[in-house]
Design a protein around this motif. Structure first.
Motif, PDB file in Angstrom:
ATOM      1  N   GLU A 476       0.833  -1.209   0.000  1.00 20.08           N
ATOM      2  CA  GLU A 476       0.000   0.000   0.000  1.00 20.08           C
ATOM      3  C   GLU A 476       0.871   1.264   0.000  1.00 20.08           C
ATOM      4  O   GLU A 476       0.579   2.236  -0.706  1.00 20.08           O
ATOM      5  N   HIS A 477       1.957   1.234   0.782  1.00 22.41           N
ATOM      6  CA  HIS A 477       2.863   2.389   0.859  1.00 22.41           C
ATOM      7  C   HIS A 477       3.523   2.636  -0.498  1.00 22.41           C
ATOM      8  O   HIS A 477       3.647   3.799  -0.937  1.00 22.41           O
ATOM      9  N   ALA A 478       3.917   1.549  -1.185  1.00 19.81           N
ATOM     10  CA  ALA A 478       4.537   1.680  -2.518  1.00 19.81           C
ATOM     11  C   ALA A 478       3.540   2.271  -3.504  1.00 19.81           C
ATOM     12  O   ALA A 478       3.897   3.134  -4.333  1.00 19.81           O
ATOM     13  N   ALA A 479       2.274   1.833  -3.404  1.00 23.43           N
ATOM     14  CA  ALA A 479       1.234   2.367  -4.291  1.00 23.43           C
ATOM     15  C   ALA A 479       1.007   3.857  -4.027  1.00 23.43           C
ATOM     16  O   ALA A 479       0.769   4.643  -4.958  1.00 23.43           O
ATOM     17  N   LYS A 480       1.111   4.243  -2.774  1.00 23.80           N
ATOM     18  CA  LYS A 480       0.912   5.649  -2.402  1.00 23.80           C
ATOM     19  C   LYS A 480       2.007   6.525  -3.004  1.00 23.80           C
ATOM     20  O   LYS A 480       1.738   7.595  -3.568  1.00 23.80           O
ATOM     21  N   ILE A 481       3.263   6.093  -2.883  1.00 23.34           N
ATOM     22  CA  ILE A 481       4.394   6.846  -3.435  1.00 23.34           C
ATOM     23  C   ILE A 481       4.249   6.971  -4.953  1.00 23.34           C
ATOM     24  O   ILE A 481       4.596   7.991  -5.545  1.00 23.34           O
ATOM     25  N   ALA A 482       3.705   5.914  -5.582  1.00 15.50           N
ATOM     26  CA  ALA A 482       3.559   5.890  -7.040  1.00 15.50           C
ATOM     27  C   ALA A 482       2.291   6.601  -7.519  1.00 15.50           C
ATOM     28  O   ALA A 482       1.937   6.487  -8.702  1.00 15.50           O
ATOM     29  N   ASN A 483       1.592   7.319  -6.600  1.00 13.73           N
ATOM     30  CA  ASN A 483       0.337   8.013  -6.959  1.00 13.73           C
ATOM     31  C   ASN A 483      -0.716   7.051  -7.522  1.00 13.73           C
ATOM     32  O   ASN A 483      -1.511   7.425  -8.391  1.00 13.73           O
ATOM     33  N   ALA A 484      -0.688   5.794  -7.057  1.00  6.25           N
ATOM     34  CA  ALA A 484      -1.628   4.791  -7.569  1.00  6.25           C
ATOM     35  C   ALA A 484      -2.706   4.436  -6.553  1.00  6.25           C
ATOM     36  O   ALA A 484      -3.702   3.797  -6.904  1.00  6.25           O
ATOM     37  N   LEU A 485      -2.526   4.829  -5.286  1.00  6.16           N
ATOM     38  CA  LEU A 485      -3.438   4.383  -4.226  1.00  6.16           C
ATOM     39  C   LEU A 485      -4.869   4.879  -4.450  1.00  6.16           C
ATOM     40  O   LEU A 485      -5.833   4.140  -4.232  1.00  6.16           O
ATOM     41  N   GLU A 486      -4.999   6.113  -4.941  1.00  9.81           N
ATOM     42  CA  GLU A 486      -6.342   6.697  -5.099  1.00  9.81           C
ATOM     43  C   GLU A 486      -7.181   5.890  -6.096  1.00  9.81           C
ATOM     44  O   GLU A 486      -8.314   5.507  -5.812  1.00  9.81           O
ATOM     45  N   PHE A 487      -6.616   5.605  -7.272  1.00  8.95           N
ATOM     46  CA  PHE A 487      -7.409   4.876  -8.272  1.00  8.95           C
ATOM     47  C   PHE A 487      -7.606   3.409  -7.869  1.00  8.95           C
ATOM     48  O   PHE A 487      -8.633   2.802  -8.191  1.00  8.95           O
ATOM     49  N   ILE A 488      -6.636   2.828  -7.136  1.00  6.80           N
ATOM     50  CA  ILE A 488      -6.787   1.435  -6.680  1.00  6.80           C
ATOM     51  C   ILE A 488      -7.965   1.337  -5.705  1.00  6.80           C
ATOM     52  O   ILE A 488      -8.793   0.418  -5.791  1.00  6.80           O
ATOM     53  N   ASN A 489      -8.062   2.276  -4.781  1.00  6.96           N
ATOM     54  CA  ASN A 489      -9.153   2.259  -3.790  1.00  6.96           C
ATOM     55  C   ASN A 489     -10.526   2.458  -4.433  1.00  6.96           C
ATOM     56  O   ASN A 489     -11.551   2.059  -3.872  1.00  6.96           O
ATOM     57  N   GLU A 490     -10.554   3.085  -5.610  1.00  7.59           N
ATOM     58  CA  GLU A 490     -11.830   3.286  -6.311  1.00  7.59           C
ATOM     59  C   GLU A 490     -12.294   2.043  -7.066  1.00  7.59           C
ATOM     60  O   GLU A 490     -13.453   1.973  -7.479  1.00  7.59           O
ATOM     61  N   LEU A 491     -11.409   1.080  -7.252  1.00 12.55           N
ATOM     62  CA  LEU A 491     -11.775  -0.158  -7.960  1.00 12.55           C
ATOM     63  C   LEU A 491     -12.656  -1.028  -7.064  1.00 12.55           C
ATOM     64  O   LEU A 491     -12.538  -0.976  -5.830  1.00 12.55           O
ATOM     65  N   PRO A 492     -13.525  -1.867  -7.656  1.00 17.10           N
ATOM     66  CA  PRO A 492     -14.483  -2.646  -6.845  1.00 17.10           C
ATOM     67  C   PRO A 492     -13.832  -3.552  -5.800  1.00 17.10           C
ATOM     68  O   PRO A 492     -14.373  -3.718  -4.708  1.00 17.10           O
TER      69      PRO A 492
END
Length: 607
Positions: A476-492
């Motif tokens: 999750e931390h790696a996804a956050k640094i990569a600006n990916a956490l927001e769109f991942i959390n929006e996925l079903p």
């Protein structure tokens, strides 16, 4: 047979199953002959030729072994049935049924154990092939079609199982069945058996002549199969382009031409192969017909053979036909298997040009700098890099810019040892990278390429490739640094969302951010970015560029850039043309030179 021996080494871990198969095949071959021999006393009872034997017989010499066996059976039957012929018949029939039952039981057990060996060898060959495919250098696949490699792992390995490994079933059972049957036939009539031996070599010669061209034809079939699998693989990979350019008919015709050739080769191969069984059967029946004439003469005219023995003899003669047919079919299988084994072994025995040195150094950290010393490299004839020199200090960002074909991406391929330099050396902290173990070298590096290579799995598992033992929090931390956490959390399903083949369910920017998250999770000291934003729109580029800057902080970075706006803050920019550095410095220094770099910037600004 050389290929067969090489394939047999895969059978060594399963040799116990091989020995059990041989043991039960010997019993099968023995009882296969005895079951026909037991017909003689039954026929004697039916024809009323059985004379009661009340005294146990003695074996005075080996030549009387046949008479001793029959007299002993007669004595045993007399002891049990007395003068009751129906009782004697039931007893003899029971003996015949018991022998046939044992014969078939041993046949099943032999096939039962060989199954473990055949499937085990199939599994191990496939595993070895896949391991080799993964280990071979990237350069190997610039020369080979992917579909051809897939065909070798699938259809060629199956052909080895169906042909070569089928021989393991036949190599003991069928020759022994023939041997034991011939021994029993000699016991019944030496004269008739010698007559048979005149015709067996003639039959064998005719059958062998049919199969001489099978290997070449089988090779053509397997090569063509690899070719049309390549077309399928390329079609699926480029389906959007094919549809966009209305090129469906071109690719359909291309595929039809390949399957047409496959059709022609297969027909030729199978027609020759199918000729084996009827030819061997006809030759066998021809021998049976001649035996009927010659043996019938011995029964009816010379009276040197009794009718019961002759009928059992004919059964034994026919008993030779089945294993003889199996052996002739197996000989064709060897020729087909030879072509498949040659293609499989070609991959397995390919020398890996990029491998660890004998005493490879395991390097776990990066301390000083990367040096590219007078390196030259060519993919084919022309050199892509010529006497190239560059130093990348620890903690600095060095950008490589230039027109397409100037050699920028080649630098990334050489530093990671996807390819080896033709001359010169690449050093990390004074160690030539050829002296480092590949695992430790690549462990120091993270790569983000222009093409976001993702796998048909969940988002979490795609990120976790960077560090297989990572905790969910680290992912999750790696996804956050990569600006990916927001769109991942929006996925079903969040991190457990399956992204489809090659990440087809995601946008280009989302895929690229997952690639960055994967590299962030690995947390390497050296980062290589190969045109990581060139395929993105402006909004996605901004998000990805922010993610890249987060990732490059406090790291040594090699940035191969197409969009020059993304590398203005680099510590050093090297401008490349035709494999050499023509300018280098910071963005401002290069702009002040009013040279090649400034022209590139002006062209992009104008665009």
């Amino acid at each position: 047979m050389n290929y067969f021996k090489k394939i047999l080494r895969f059978a060594l871990p399963y040799k116990k199953y091989g020995f059990l198969n041989i043991f039960f095949n010997i019993l099968y071959a023995l009882f296969s002959s005895l079951s026909f021999l037991a017909l003689i006393p039954m026929l004697n009872v039916l024809f009323g030729q059985t004379k009661p034997v009340t005294v146990p017989p003695n074996l005075d010499r080996i030549g009387n072994f046949k008479d001793y066996v029959f007299n002993y059976l007669n004595y045993w039957t007399t002891q049990y049935a007395g003068d009751d012929k129906m009782k004697a018949l039931v007893l003899v029939i029971s003996l015949v049924i018991s022998l046939f039952l044992l014969k078939n039981l041993f046949n099943y057990l032999a096939m039962y154990f060989i199954t473990f060996l055949r499937n085990g060898v199939l599994k191990d060959i496939r595993n070895s092939l896949y391991s080799k495919v993964v280990q071979l250098p990237v350069s190997y696949y610039t020369e080979k079609r992917k579909g051809d490699v897939i065909a070798r792992i699938t259809s060629d390995v199956l052909e080895i199982q169906h042909s070569f490994l089928s021989i393991l079933e036949l190599i003991i059972r069928e020759p022994l069945t023939i041997l034991f049957t011939i021994v029993v036939m000699f016991g019944i009539s030496v004269e008739l058996t010698l007559f048979v031996f005149i015709f067996i070599p003639i039959s064998g010669l005719l059958i062998s002549r049919i199969g001489k061209s099978l290997k070449k034809q089988s090779d053509n079939v397997q090569k063509e199969q690899g070719y049309f699998l390549s077309i399928i693989e390329e079609t699926l990979g480029g389906l959007r382009v094919i549809k966009a350019f209305n090129a469906e008919n071109r690719f359909i015709n291309h595929f039809k031409n390949s399957t047409g050739r496959f059709y022609k080769f297969s027909n030729s191969l199978l027609n020759r192969q199918n000729l084996a069984s009827p030819t061997s059967e006809f030759l066998g029946i021809l021998v049976i017909g001649i035996l009927l004439w010659f043996g019938g003469r011995m029964v009816l005219i010379t009276e040197t053979l009794d009718p019961s023995s002759f009928i059992a003899y004919m059964g034994l003669a026919y008993n030779i036909l089945t294993p003889a047919k199996a052996i002739s079919k197996a000989s064709y299988g060897v020729k087909k298997g030879n072509a498949a084994a040659e293609r499989v072994l070609e991959v397995l025995e390919t020398e890996n040009s990029i491998k660890d040195a004998a005493n490879a150094i395991v390097k776990t950290d990066f301390e000083d700098q990367i040096n590219l010393n007078h390196i030259s490299f060519k993919y084919e004839e022309d050199y892509v890099l010529k006497d190239f020199n560059l130093t990348i200090p620890k903690g600095k960002t060095v950008a490589l810019v230039g027109q397409s074909g100037s050699g920028k991406s080649t630098i990334a391929n050489l530093v990671t040892r996807f390819y080896d330099v033709n001359s010169g050396s690449i050093e990390i902290d004074g160690h030539n990278i050829k002296e480092l173990s590949l695992k430790s070298l690549r462990g120091l590096m993270g790569i983000v390429t222009q093409d976001s290579i993702l796998f048909n799995d969940t988002i979490e598992n795609n990120i976790r490739i960077g560090k297989l033992d990572a905790t969910p929090e680290e992912v999750e931390h790696a996804a956050k640094i990569a600006n990916a956490l927001e769109f991942i959390n929006e996925l079903p399903h969040g991190f457990q969302t399956s992204i489809g083949d090659a990440g087809g369910k995601l946008s280009g920017g989302q895929k690229q951010r997952l690639s960055i998250a994967r590299a962030v999770l690995k947390n390497p000291p050296i980062m290589i970015l190969d045109e990581a934003t060139s395929a993105l729109d402006t909004e996605s580029e901004k998000l990805v560029q922010d993610a890249l800057e987060n990732m490059m902080r406090n790291r040594t970075s090699i940035v191969i850039a197409h969009r020059l706006s993304t590398i203005q803050n680099a510590d050093l920019i090297a401008v490349m043309q035709k494999g050499v550095i023509v300018e280098q410095g910071t963005h401002q220094e290069l702009m002040d030179k009013n040279g090649v770099y400034q022209k590139l910037v002006n062209m992009q600004s104008f665009g």
